[in-house]
Design an enzyme around this catalytic site. Structure first.
Site, PDB file in Angstrom:
ATOM      1  N   ARG A 217       0.855  -1.185   0.000  1.00 31.42           N
ATOM      2  CA  ARG A 217       0.000   0.000   0.000  1.00 31.42           C
ATOM      3  C   ARG A 217       0.893   1.239   0.000  1.00 31.42           C
ATOM      4  O   ARG A 217       2.048   1.197   0.423  1.00 31.42           O
ATOM      5  CB  ARG A 217      -0.906   0.000   1.230  1.00 31.42           C
ATOM      6  N   LYS A 248      -4.576  22.222  10.194  1.00 30.02           N
ATOM      7  CA  LYS A 248      -5.453  23.257  10.705  1.00 30.02           C
ATOM      8  C   LYS A 248      -4.730  24.598  10.563  1.00 30.02           C
ATOM      9  O   LYS A 248      -3.500  24.647  10.420  1.00 30.02           O
ATOM     10  CB  LYS A 248      -5.817  23.009  12.166  1.00 30.02           C
ATOM     11  N   HIS A 352      -2.949   2.537  -6.725  1.00 32.35           N
ATOM     12  CA  HIS A 352      -3.419   1.341  -6.023  1.00 32.35           C
ATOM     13  C   HIS A 352      -3.592   0.164  -6.977  1.00 32.35           C
ATOM     14  O   HIS A 352      -3.640  -0.997  -6.538  1.00 32.35           O
ATOM     15  CB  HIS A 352      -4.738   1.624  -5.304  1.00 32.35           C
ATOM     16  N   ARG A 355      -1.105  -2.573  -6.679  1.00 34.28           N
ATOM     17  CA  ARG A 355      -1.380  -3.624  -5.691  1.00 34.28           C
ATOM     18  C   ARG A 355      -2.243  -4.724  -6.325  1.00 34.28           C
ATOM     19  O   ARG A 355      -2.031  -5.910  -6.061  1.00 34.28           O
ATOM     20  CB  ARG A 355      -2.073  -3.011  -4.482  1.00 34.28           C
ATOM     21  N   TRP A 378      -3.446  -9.521   3.818  1.00 35.18           N
ATOM     22  CA  TRP A 378      -4.904  -9.613   3.926  1.00 35.18           C
ATOM     23  C   TRP A 378      -5.289 -10.350   5.206  1.00 35.18           C
ATOM     24  O   TRP A 378      -4.645 -11.322   5.592  1.00 35.18           O
ATOM     25  CB  TRP A 378      -5.494 -10.368   2.739  1.00 35.18           C
ATOM     26  N   TYR A 387      -8.949  -8.246  -5.461  1.00 30.44           N
ATOM     27  CA  TYR A 387      -7.632  -7.861  -5.955  1.00 30.44           C
ATOM     28  C   TYR A 387      -7.066  -8.769  -7.036  1.00 30.44           C
ATOM     29  O   TYR A 387      -6.191  -8.343  -7.785  1.00 30.44           O
ATOM     30  CB  TYR A 387      -6.638  -7.795  -4.786  1.00 30.44           C
TER      31      TYR A 387
END
Length: 468
Positions: A217, A248, A352, A355, A378, A387
């Site tokens: 990831r 912030k 992604h 992956r 997983w 996937y």
């Protein structure tokens, strides 16, 4: 207060009586215990005794069925969602997950259904939720966004149900619009090679090799430190996940910028790293030899940059850094991935999707589910359905296996039974040593084909038991 009641009921037993004070009939039913530990004793009244009896019996039925709302404040949907978001979800959800909840609650749920009550005549109903989803779609929201809102209100109301604030969760009945998930097309071998070759022309090329080869990831890859790489054992330990910053305003007076991320004195309110997404995400992966070589080369290149930067270098041990040793920004990482695709002439794909590609390569190689789960991190084998994809290579392999099982077996058997010239000559010589038709029969059994017959074979007698 004078009461028309001459006997005392047993503890916790319902009571019905007439009050001379207000000239009304009253009923009281014990239904449970309040939050402070006191008995929850409900009160009803009417001018007519039969009406009070009906109300008392109705309370008793709801109490016995467990469908009576808990005593206390009358929550509105807005009040409950705000309480749930900051007092419950914040303790049990990841930072990214909480951000998704916050967006759904503040942008869609509170403006759309916040005025409804959790209970009572104006309580939230499935129709109200479905009307909200329709309005979202009409205003341009995608079905996936409506689904996220639906999942959020369902989770919030599940907690309300478990705390007896509601007797039924309307989000379990409401229907969210269907989402058509597009099938991800993993990168093929040619595209992967093109990306590798192009990446090696620039900095941090191993970043993309790891993404595609190991399927890490983004947060896991950016969170790697050199202490996680074991060059002797050729392994990589996944122990942490880099978080996207959340800012912030730190300016005073106000800078006037709407987004805190654009504030000149912005302050990051989120920690830098956290543990992996799940317990299964904390794992050790074996490294292919070519990747070990690339990591070693990357380490040498980083050492050269450290020497060049001298005092400007910030040493934090990150595997992937900028030219001054600082950790990579997740947004910049995304931009560089897109630029890499363009430069390599590869179709557009999400980061992604790398992956997905790594998981599909494991499928093509026939790696079993247990090992695949360990490599990918997983916690459930069901993730394979999301996937791992049926590529042309996988389909071809399946077709060849089916063909070999149903059609090729007979052919292979016949081919395996074909005799060499040396074998035929040996059988022929052995058959010649047998008398009469025995040699002919041996030849046919051994070769499966008729052989030449001698002139005296028809008159030959088989040998006797004594061998004569």
């Amino acid at each position: 207060m004078a009461r028309s009641k001459k006997t005392r009921n047993a503890n916790d037993e319902s009571s019905i009586y007439f009050s001379d004070y207000d000239q009304r009939w009253h009923g009281r039913v014990t239904v449970g215990v309040k939050n402070n530990g006191d008995k929850d004793r409900r009160h009803v009244s009417s001018k007519n005794r039969p009406e009070v009896v009906r109300k008392v019996r109705d309370l008793e039925k709801k109490r016995d069925a467990g469908s009576l709302e808990q005593a206390g404040a009358k929550w509105t949907v807005e009040q409950w969602l705000t309480h749930w978001l900051y007092k419950i979800a914040r303790m049990t959800t990841t930072e990214n997950g909480w951000d998704a909840y916050y967006y759904a609650v503040t942008i869609h749920l509170i403006p759309g259904i916040g005025a409804h009550k959790l209970n009572g005549p104006n309580k939230l109903a499935p129709d109200h939720l479905e009307a909200l989803y329709r309005k979202m779609l009409e205003n341009g929201s995608k079905p996936g966004t409506a689904h996220q809102v639906h999942r959020t209100i369902r989770a919030a109301l599940n907690d309300a149900f478990e705390r007896d604030h509601i007797t039924k969760n309307p989000a379990l009945i409401a229907k969210a619009p269907p989402v058509d998930e597009e099938e991800i097309e993993p990168l093929n071998k040619e595209e992967i090679r093109a990306l590798f070759e192009t990446a090696r022309k620039g900095r941090n090329s191993t970043r993309w090799v790891i993404a595609i080869a190991l399927g890490l990831r983004q947060g896991e890859a950016l969170g790697l430190k050199w202490e996680d790489v074991d060059f002797d054992e050729k392994t990589l330990r996944i122990r942490r996940n880099r978080l996207r910053p959340k800012y912030k305003h730190g300016c005073e007076p106000a800078c006037g910028r709407k987004h805190a991320g654009h504030c000149p004195q912005r302050v990051n309110t989120r920690r830098e790293t956290k543990q992996t997404k799940s317990k299964a995400g904390k794992r050790t992966i074996g490294l292919p030899d070519p990747l070990v070589v690339e990591l070693a080369q990357h380490r040498d290149e980083q050492a050269a940059e450290r020497e060049k930067a001298r005092d400007l270098w910030k040493e934090d041990g990150w595997v992937f850094t900028n030219e001054l040793g600082e950790k990579l920004n997740a947004r910049t990482d995304q931009f560089r991935w897109k630029a890499l695709l363009t430069e390599a002439g590869v179709r557009d794909a999400r980061l992604h999707d790398a992956r997905h590609t790594a998981a599909t390569v494991l499928l093509e190689l026939g790696v079993n589910h247990r090992a695949t789960m360990g490599v990918m991190g997983w916690s459930s084998a069901n993730m394979a359905q999301r996937y791992q994809h049926l590529t042309t290579t996988v389909r071809r392999t399946i077709a060849d296996q089916v063909g070999g099982h149903l059609w090729e077996t007979k052919k292979a058997t016949e081919e395996s039974q074909e005799l060499t010239d040396e074998q035929r000559e040996a059988i022929k010589q052995l058959a010649a040593t047998l008398p009469g038709s025995w040699g002919q029969q041996f030849w046919e059994l051994a070769t499966g084909k008729p052989g030449p017959r001698s002139a005296d074979e028809d008159d030959a007698e088989p040998p006797t038991a004594s061998g004569e």
